[in-house]
Design an enzyme around this catalytic site. Structure first.
Site, PDB file in Angstrom:
ATOM      1  N   SER A  13       0.920  -1.210   0.042  1.00 33.87           N
ATOM      2  CA  SER A  13      -0.172   0.163   0.021  1.00 33.87           C
ATOM      3  C   SER A  13       0.744   1.177  -0.040  1.00 33.87           C
ATOM      4  O   SER A  13       1.959   1.466   0.743  1.00 33.87           O
ATOM      5  CB  SER A  13      -1.014   0.185   1.178  1.00 33.87           C
ATOM      6  N   THR A  59      -9.989  -0.652   2.767  1.00 33.64           N
ATOM      7  CA  THR A  59      -9.592  -1.257   1.427  1.00 33.64           C
ATOM      8  C   THR A  59     -10.165  -2.763   1.542  1.00 33.64           C
ATOM      9  O   THR A  59     -10.775  -3.379   2.411  1.00 33.64           O
ATOM     10  CB  THR A  59      -8.226  -1.105   0.905  1.00 33.64           C
ATOM     11  N   LYS A  63     -14.590  -3.325   2.308  1.00 34.30           N
ATOM     12  CA  LYS A  63     -15.352  -2.013   2.146  1.00 34.30           C
ATOM     13  C   LYS A  63     -16.923  -2.416   2.557  1.00 34.30           C
ATOM     14  O   LYS A  63     -17.468  -1.209   2.803  1.00 34.30           O
ATOM     15  CB  LYS A  63     -15.052  -1.636   0.813  1.00 34.30           C
ATOM     16  N   ASP A  99     -13.771   7.347  -2.891  1.00 32.28           N
ATOM     17  CA  ASP A  99     -13.355   7.042  -4.244  1.00 32.28           C
ATOM     18  C   ASP A  99     -14.156   7.773  -5.367  1.00 32.28           C
ATOM     19  O   ASP A  99     -13.719   8.495  -6.351  1.00 32.28           O
ATOM     20  CB  ASP A  99     -13.355   5.738  -4.645  1.00 32.28           C
ATOM     21  N   GLY A 123     -15.093  -3.551 -15.931  1.00 31.39           N
ATOM     22  CA  GLY A 123     -15.125  -4.215 -14.672  1.00 31.39           C
ATOM     23  C   GLY A 123     -16.464  -4.016 -13.625  1.00 31.39           C
ATOM     24  O   GLY A 123     -17.263  -2.902 -14.137  1.00 31.39           O
TER      25      GLY A 123
END
Length: 269
Positions: A13, A59, A63, A99, A123
């Protein structure tokens, strides 16, 4: 001020680096740590977060699961069905999805217009949820969600964007559009030698966006014709982190700070 990142495997990360640079630029006395946790241990970790921290990011793979532990959830995170930022105030936890805001600031910074445009999103994971919600909120023209198995798509996408067309990759090859957005991990480090689509697909769109930031130039972005606008995911990564800090600190930060942090990161990755 104690903050951290809650997730599964976190060894690669960049979040600690981003937030450390943020603290250096703003003069805020804060720390940022990695909080690795299995799904089974999530209740224990969440109690510790609530008792000892001022906030945390979330993450993969927590989530969605983390939402059941929160006292309140912001409207955009509730609509998206995923939380990636938690703030603790007066003993209460509230979940947000930065996000959504990070993606929006990336588009704004790069001058990519959405209203009335024809956009395809590759996706159907957590990142795609935030992207689809943002596009629907900004009056996208025609919206396509591209997945290998359209019949298995989560109904949540249709709730966020009722007019969204769910198609497979073969159907995508027949479409010309304005903006193509990759929300899959295909082409990401260390497996950098692939693209989720053929070159002719990328060339059929005016702008190519890949939310992958490592490598900076994915195969998908390389497939774009010379002169076409291409954008990688580094600005979004930093922008969503700064958006989390805005929630935690209760103030706004200019995009110039995002750029400073981004340039510092580029020297190190």
């Amino acid at each position: 001020m104690r903050y951290g990142l809650l997730g599964g495997k976190l060894v690669h990360s960049l979040s600690p680096q981003i937030h450390e640079i943020f603290f250096n630029y703003t003069g805020i006395n804060g720390s940022y740590e990695l909080l690795e946790s299995s799904a089974e241990n999530l209740p224990v970790i969440m109690r510790q977060v609530k008792e000892k921290m001022n906030g945390c990011n979330v993450t993969i793979p927590h989530k969605i699961a983390v939402m059941s532990f929160l006292d309140d959830i912001a409207p955009e995170a509730l609509a998206i069905g995923a939380v990636n930022t938690i703030v603790i105030r007066n003993g209460k936890t509230t979940g947000y999805n930065t996000d959504y805001f990070g993606f929006g600031r990336m588009l704004e910074y790069n001058g990519i217009k959405i209203p009335g445009k024809k956009v395809a999103v590759l996706g159907s994971g957590g990142a795609a949820r935030a992207v689809i919600k943002y596009l629907a909120d900004k009056n996208v023209g025609e919206l396509y969600l591209v997945t290998r198995t359209p019949e298995n798509i989560d109904n949540h996408f249709k709730e966020m964007a009722p007019s969204c067309n769910v198609i497979d990759y073969t159907q995508l090859e027949k479409i010309n559009g304005n903006v193509l957005i990759n929300c899959t991990p295909v082409g990401m480090y260390p497996r950098m030698d692939a693209s989720p689509v053929k070159r002719k697909v990328v060339e059929a769109f005016g702008v190519a966006v890949d939310i992958i930031y490592n490598p900076a130039q994915t195969i998908l972005l390389q497939q774009a014709a010379a002169g076409k606008k291409t954008v990688n995911g580094l600005f979004m990564l930093v922008a969503q982190a700064v958006a989390a800090q805005e929630i935690w600190q209760g103030r706004q930060y200019d995009s110039s700070l995002i750029l400073k942090i981004m340039k510092d990161l580029e020297r190190n990755i």
